[in-house]
Write an enzyme that holds these catalytic residues in place. Structure first.
Site, PDB file in Angstrom:
ATOM      1  N   ARG A  60       0.897  -1.189  -0.048  1.00 29.38           N
ATOM      2  CA  ARG A  60       0.010  -0.065   0.007  1.00 29.38           C
ATOM      3  C   ARG A  60       0.930   1.251  -0.003  1.00 29.38           C
ATOM      4  O   ARG A  60       2.156   1.179   0.500  1.00 29.38           O
ATOM      5  CB  ARG A  60      -0.886   0.013   1.315  1.00 29.38           C
ATOM      6  CG  ARG A  60      -1.941  -0.871   1.492  1.00 29.38           C
ATOM      7  CD  ARG A  60      -2.945  -0.754   2.757  1.00 29.38           C
ATOM      8  NE  ARG A  60      -2.080  -1.055   3.583  1.00 29.38           N
ATOM      9  CZ  ARG A  60      -1.648   0.134   4.279  1.00 29.38           C
ATOM     10  NH1 ARG A  60      -2.093   1.277   4.118  1.00 29.38           N
ATOM     11  NH2 ARG A  60      -0.759   0.180   5.243  1.00 29.38           N
ATOM     12  N   LYS A 201      -8.245  -2.704   1.436  1.00 28.61           N
ATOM     13  CA  LYS A 201      -8.234  -1.580   2.727  1.00 28.61           C
ATOM     14  C   LYS A 201      -9.030  -0.428   2.277  1.00 28.61           C
ATOM     15  O   LYS A 201      -9.268   0.263   3.417  1.00 28.61           O
ATOM     16  CB  LYS A 201      -6.556  -1.526   2.848  1.00 28.61           C
ATOM     17  CG  LYS A 201      -5.889  -2.514   3.721  1.00 28.61           C
ATOM     18  CD  LYS A 201      -6.453  -2.870   5.064  1.00 28.61           C
ATOM     19  CE  LYS A 201      -5.648  -3.438   6.012  1.00 28.61           C
ATOM     20  NZ  LYS A 201      -5.097  -4.870   5.745  1.00 28.61           N
ATOM     21  N   HIS A 221      -8.857  -3.880  13.490  1.00 31.93           N
ATOM     22  CA  HIS A 221      -7.827  -4.450  12.562  1.00 31.93           C
ATOM     23  C   HIS A 221      -7.388  -5.789  13.188  1.00 31.93           C
ATOM     24  O   HIS A 221      -6.330  -5.644  14.055  1.00 31.93           O
ATOM     25  CB  HIS A 221      -6.801  -3.525  12.240  1.00 31.93           C
ATOM     26  CG  HIS A 221      -5.860  -3.888  11.294  1.00 31.93           C
ATOM     27  ND1 HIS A 221      -4.428  -3.844  11.333  1.00 31.93           N
ATOM     28  CD2 HIS A 221      -5.871  -4.683  10.119  1.00 31.93           C
ATOM     29  CE1 HIS A 221      -3.667  -4.334  10.452  1.00 31.93           C
ATOM     30  NE2 HIS A 221      -4.567  -4.948   9.547  1.00 31.93           N
ATOM     31  N   SER A 239       0.906  -4.978  10.516  1.00 36.05           N
ATOM     32  CA  SER A 239       1.398  -5.994   9.405  1.00 36.05           C
ATOM     33  C   SER A 239       2.554  -6.709   9.828  1.00 36.05           C
ATOM     34  O   SER A 239       3.527  -6.160  10.425  1.00 36.05           O
ATOM     35  CB  SER A 239       1.537  -5.216   8.158  1.00 36.05           C
ATOM     36  OG  SER A 239       1.861  -5.909   7.085  1.00 36.05           O
ATOM     37  N   LYS A 243      -1.175 -11.804  12.722  1.00 35.55           N
ATOM     38  CA  LYS A 243      -2.572 -11.904  12.719  1.00 35.55           C
ATOM     39  C   LYS A 243      -3.204 -13.490  11.980  1.00 35.55           C
ATOM     40  O   LYS A 243      -3.828 -14.223  12.173  1.00 35.55           O
ATOM     41  CB  LYS A 243      -3.344 -10.758  12.270  1.00 35.55           C
ATOM     42  CG  LYS A 243      -3.317  -9.644  13.047  1.00 35.55           C
ATOM     43  CD  LYS A 243      -4.002  -8.285  12.531  1.00 35.55           C
ATOM     44  CE  LYS A 243      -3.639  -7.983  11.022  1.00 35.55           C
ATOM     45  NZ  LYS A 243      -2.247  -7.512  10.963  1.00 35.55           N
ATOM     46  N   THR A 244      -2.657 -13.413  10.577  1.00 28.95           N
ATOM     47  CA  THR A 244      -2.839 -14.419   9.751  1.00 28.95           C
ATOM     48  C   THR A 244      -2.301 -15.683  10.089  1.00 28.95           C
ATOM     49  O   THR A 244      -3.452 -16.555  10.184  1.00 28.95           O
ATOM     50  CB  THR A 244      -2.553 -13.929   8.170  1.00 28.95           C
ATOM     51  OG1 THR A 244      -3.278 -12.892   7.776  1.00 28.95           O
ATOM     52  CG2 THR A 244      -2.842 -15.182   7.124  1.00 28.95           C
ATOM     53  N   ASP A 258      -8.170 -10.668   9.444  1.00 25.85           N
ATOM     54  CA  ASP A 258      -7.771  -9.359   9.168  1.00 25.85           C
ATOM     55  C   ASP A 258      -8.458  -8.367   9.517  1.00 25.85           C
ATOM     56  O   ASP A 258      -8.271  -7.159   9.996  1.00 25.85           O
ATOM     57  CB  ASP A 258      -7.200  -8.873   7.807  1.00 25.85           C
ATOM     58  CG  ASP A 258      -6.507  -7.808   7.761  1.00 25.85           C
ATOM     59  OD1 ASP A 258      -5.416  -7.777   8.343  1.00 25.85           O
ATOM     60  OD2 ASP A 258      -6.653  -6.779   6.784  1.00 25.85           O
ATOM     61  N   ARG A 323       2.793 -12.270  -1.277  1.00 24.24           N
ATOM     62  CA  ARG A 323       1.284 -12.510  -0.663  1.00 24.24           C
ATOM     63  C   ARG A 323       0.674 -13.629  -1.490  1.00 24.24           C
ATOM     64  O   ARG A 323       1.009 -13.794  -2.636  1.00 24.24           O
ATOM     65  CB  ARG A 323       0.563 -11.433  -0.676  1.00 24.24           C
ATOM     66  CG  ARG A 323       1.023 -10.145  -0.021  1.00 24.24           C
ATOM     67  CD  ARG A 323       0.230 -10.282   1.494  1.00 24.24           C
ATOM     68  NE  ARG A 323       0.694  -9.248   2.339  1.00 24.24           N
ATOM     69  CZ  ARG A 323       0.141  -8.897   3.503  1.00 24.24           C
ATOM     70  NH1 ARG A 323      -0.988  -9.534   3.955  1.00 24.24           N
ATOM     71  NH2 ARG A 323       0.499  -7.810   4.099  1.00 24.24           N
TER      72      ARG A 323
HETATM   73  P1  ATP Z   1      -1.125  -8.157   7.592  1.00 25.61           P
HETATM   74  O1  ATP Z   1      -1.813  -7.242   8.455  1.00 25.61           O
HETATM   75  O2  ATP Z   1       0.014  -7.349   6.752  1.00 25.61           O
HETATM   76  O3  ATP Z   1      -1.766  -9.264   6.861  1.00 25.61           O
HETATM   77  P2  ATP Z   1      -0.243 -10.006   9.628  1.00 25.61           P
HETATM   78  O4  ATP Z   1      -0.452  -9.960  11.019  1.00 25.61           O
HETATM   79  O5  ATP Z   1      -1.419 -11.114   9.188  1.00 25.61           O
HETATM   80  O6  ATP Z   1       0.010  -8.944   8.518  1.00 25.61           O
HETATM   81  P3  ATP Z   1       1.247 -12.627   9.039  1.00 25.61           P
HETATM   82  O7  ATP Z   1       0.921 -12.660   7.577  1.00 25.61           O
HETATM   83  O8  ATP Z   1       0.804 -13.568   9.926  1.00 25.61           O
HETATM   84  O9  ATP Z   1       1.068 -10.802   9.606  1.00 25.61           O
HETATM   85  O10 ATP Z   1       2.753 -12.573   9.165  1.00 25.61           O
HETATM   86  C1  ATP Z   1       3.714 -12.874  10.373  1.00 25.61           C
HETATM   87  C2  ATP Z   1       5.104 -13.393   9.430  1.00 25.61           C
HETATM   88  O11 ATP Z   1       5.817 -13.629  10.511  1.00 25.61           O
HETATM   89  C3  ATP Z   1       4.669 -14.678   9.029  1.00 25.61           C
HETATM   90  O12 ATP Z   1       5.507 -14.679   7.699  1.00 25.61           O
HETATM   91  C4  ATP Z   1       5.299 -15.882  10.004  1.00 25.61           C
HETATM   92  O13 ATP Z   1       5.745 -16.904   9.317  1.00 25.61           O
HETATM   93  C5  ATP Z   1       6.254 -15.012  10.539  1.00 25.61           C
HETATM   94  N1  ATP Z   1       6.722 -15.568  11.944  1.00 25.61           N
HETATM   95  C6  ATP Z   1       7.667 -15.915  12.243  1.00 25.61           C
HETATM   96  N2  ATP Z   1       7.648 -16.120  13.601  1.00 25.61           N
HETATM   97  C7  ATP Z   1       6.659 -16.033  13.947  1.00 25.61           C
HETATM   98  C8  ATP Z   1       5.908 -16.021  15.290  1.00 25.61           C
HETATM   99  N3  ATP Z   1       6.625 -16.532  16.491  1.00 25.61           N
HETATM  100  N4  ATP Z   1       4.660 -15.715  15.262  1.00 25.61           N
HETATM  101  C9  ATP Z   1       4.121 -15.160  14.384  1.00 25.61           C
HETATM  102  N5  ATP Z   1       4.497 -14.864  13.036  1.00 25.61           N
HETATM  103  C10 ATP Z   1       5.763 -15.556  13.017  1.00 25.61           C
HETATM  104 MN    MN Z   2      -2.732 -10.794   7.413  1.00 22.45          MN
END
Ligand code: ATP
Ligand code: MN
Length: 538
Positions: A60, A201, A221, A239, A243-244, A258, A323
């Site tokens: 973004r 978004k 969020h 980000s 979360k995911t 999300d 992604r």
């Molecule tokens: P967005 O808002 O951009 O979608 P998000 O909060 O969903 O972000 P994730 O897509 O879950 O974030 O990304 C977390 C990244 O960190 C992943 O690539 C995951 O494999 C990595 N990672 C490494 N260690 C950890 C951990 N201990 N806990 C969570 N994620 C981890």
């Molecule tokens: Mn996510």
């Protein structure tokens, strides 16, 4: 073959100023997949997923996100460098130019909606220049049934023209790309960028204004899932904090990854109909559900593949922000519809690159409010040699770029709901352990999952103070034991093997917290202020 002619004639785009009927309406994803390939706009990965490149933008562009300042928004929006005002006249002029551009293009149109709870349902029409962007809309928004489509009356419209370049001098934009929300006309106008995340978004930001203002409902969020006993958990975080990753857990039903609303009927509902996962360093072993969701129907963005279509998930040569989007039904264990009861536990995820926050700690209500308003995570510096200093990053409500109202509005609503629902709030550091970025390592996903599961299974106890240690700097309650996690990992200081360096770094972080909180001090009650760190470096 789907009956394209009939489909196409079912709607007209004249109301938008689009005069032709050279558009495809409601194409199924496999058609959009096929057309994208046919036009040379994508390739097939060995998994069957469509792999596309989003072009100049692979993320973004927050500096190019505007809100039209008019009667609806002028006194309500928290204007500043996050919510940048755009003149209504300028919008109308730019809109005309974008429509003139789209009048010479073959288009892809989709009707879909946001909000799994039908009391809050927002019908959306997405008009795309590119077939794969329209497939993204299929994946990410909720798919109406044939029945629902019959009386479909779009409330909001997303107009998405990645190939249209604005002329900043005359159009009022900062540069050639833009994402502009118009709350009076109910239009999200996106141009000059093919990054698909702008589409979802844009609607999220619209809901973040509409739900609190019109429906007294809290938008968040966060991701959400539900356990076998019907217990909902939600995960806030910026980000890359998890979360995911953490909401997608085979042992719990996924609600969404999300964007959610928390309504006044004691329920949490997903806004979306799909997931948008980061795939950097993705492995089948660590994240089997997400890995398995990458198949025909999914769209991979900006990944690098070999001649056989095998993706190298470690390759970040196009972007770190690789992604995949997929409809939620690509995940096996999902909650249908995407609605859960009031949450029992809330996790604030932070990727602390200073490596000083405990991997898990329990927050008091004041601390919960303080951390929600602060919205801390850290960014790691670039990969150049020698640059190892992490940069603290604060984003109110763990999602400031998408929140048009003042953060205090969301914080007040959350605090109230948390009290009413008696939720437990946990701060989870998914970032570094054993030292800061460059010295320590990222917390093992296995351990983070074990800590979260311990909370959800009731194994961490709730407030038996003897089981917790109150952190001398942050004031949070750090558990002494956790099943599945080596005890040494639970104390960040112990993992450093250098107390002095640990405290010096911890104070760097608390000072950053204090500095950031200044702008909220006049809004925050004494109780919320008490939720901040206990010690600072002077
Ligand atoms: P967005 O808002 O951009 O979608 P998000 O909060 O969903 O972000 P994730 O897509 O879950 O974030 O990304 C977390 C990244 O960190 C992943 O690539 C995951 O494999 C990595 N990672 C490494 N260690 C950890 C951990 N201990 N806990 C969570 N994620 C981890
Ligand atoms: Mn996510």
């Amino acid at each position: 073959m789907n009956n394209l002619k009939n489909n196409r004639s079912r709607i007209s785009l004249k109301a938008y100023g689009i005069e032709h009927d050279n558009f495809h309406y409601q194409l199924p994803p496999k058609e959009l997949h096929r057309i994208s390939l046919e036009k040379g706009m994508g390739e097939v990965a060995s998994s069957g997923a469509l792999a596309i490149k989003t072009g100049e933008f692979t993320g973004r562009s927050p500096k190019d996100r505007f809100i039209v300042k008019d009667e609806v928004t002028k006194d309500r929006v928290w204007w500043g460098d996050i919510n940048i005002p755009f003149e209504a006249d300028k919008f109308d002029a730019l809109y005309k130019k974008v429509i003139a551009y789209l009048n010479s293009k073959e288009l892809y149109v989709r009707d879909c909606y946001a909000c799994a709870d039908h009391n809050y349902r927002m019908d959306i029409r997405v008009i795309n220049e590119y077939p794969w962007s329209n497939m993204f809309a299929y994946n990410m928004f909720i798919r109406p049934t044939e029945e629902e489509l019959r009386n479909f009356d779009p409330e909001w419209t997303v107009i998405n023209a990645p190939g249209f370049m604005a002329n900043s001098e005359v159009d009022g934009t900062r540069q050639h790309n833009f994402a502009i929300l118009n709350f009076t006309q109910k239009i999200a106008l996106i141009g000059g960028t093919g990054y698909t995340g702008e589409i979802k978004k844009g609607i999220f930001s619209a809901l973040n204004f509409i739900l609190p203002v019109e429906k007294n409902t809290l938008p968040m969020h966060c991701s959400a899932n539900v356990g076998a006993k019907g217990d909902t958990a939600i995960f806030f975080g910026l980000s890359g904090t998890g979360k995911t990753t953490l909401s997608t857990d085979a042992s719990r039903k996924l609600i969404g990854d999300d964007e959610h609303g928390w309504n006044n009927e004691n329920a949490v509902f997903n806004f979306e109909g799909g997931c948008y996962a980061k795939v950097i360093n993705l492995s089948e072993e660590n994240e089997p559900e997400i890995y398995g969701a990458i198949k025909k129907g999914a769209i991979l963005e900006n990944v690098v593949m070999d001649a056989h279509g095998r993706v190298d998930f470690s390759d970040t040569s196009i972007t770190q922000n690789t992604r995949v989007s997929y409809p939620i039904y690509h995940i096996e264990n999902v909650q249908r519809p995407s609605i859960g009861k009031n949450p029992k536990n809330i996790f604030f995820l932070t990727a602390d690159a200073f490596g000083v926050l405990p991997p898990i700690s329990k927050l008091t209500p004041s601390q919960a409010a303080y951390h929600f308003i602060s919205g801390y995570t850290a960014k790691v510096a670039g990969t150049e040699a020698g640059v190892v200093e992490p940069i603290p990053s604060f984003s109110a409500c763990f999602g400031a770029p998408f929140m048009p109202l003042h953060p205090a509005k969301y914080a007040e609503m959350l605090s109230k709901k948390m009290q009413e629902a008696k939720v437990n709030v946990w701060l989870v550091n998914t970032g570094w352990t054993g030292g800061p970025y460059g010295v320590g390592t990222r917390m093992k996903l296995k351990y983070t999952r074990a800590m979260i599961n311990a909370v959800l299974n009731g194994d961490l106890g709730l407030y038996n103070y003897d089981d917790y240690h109150i952190h001398s700097v942050f004031g949070v309650a750090q558990p002494r034991e956790c099943p599945g996690v080596p005890t040494s990992v639970l104390s960040p200081r112990a993992t450093w093997n250098d107390d002095q360096a640990y405290y010096t770094t911890a104070f760097k972080l608390t000072n950053a917290f204090r500095e950031n909180f200044k702008k909220f001090e006049s809004y925050a009650s004494e109780e919320i202020r008490r939720g901040g760190p206990q010690r600072y470096a002077f």
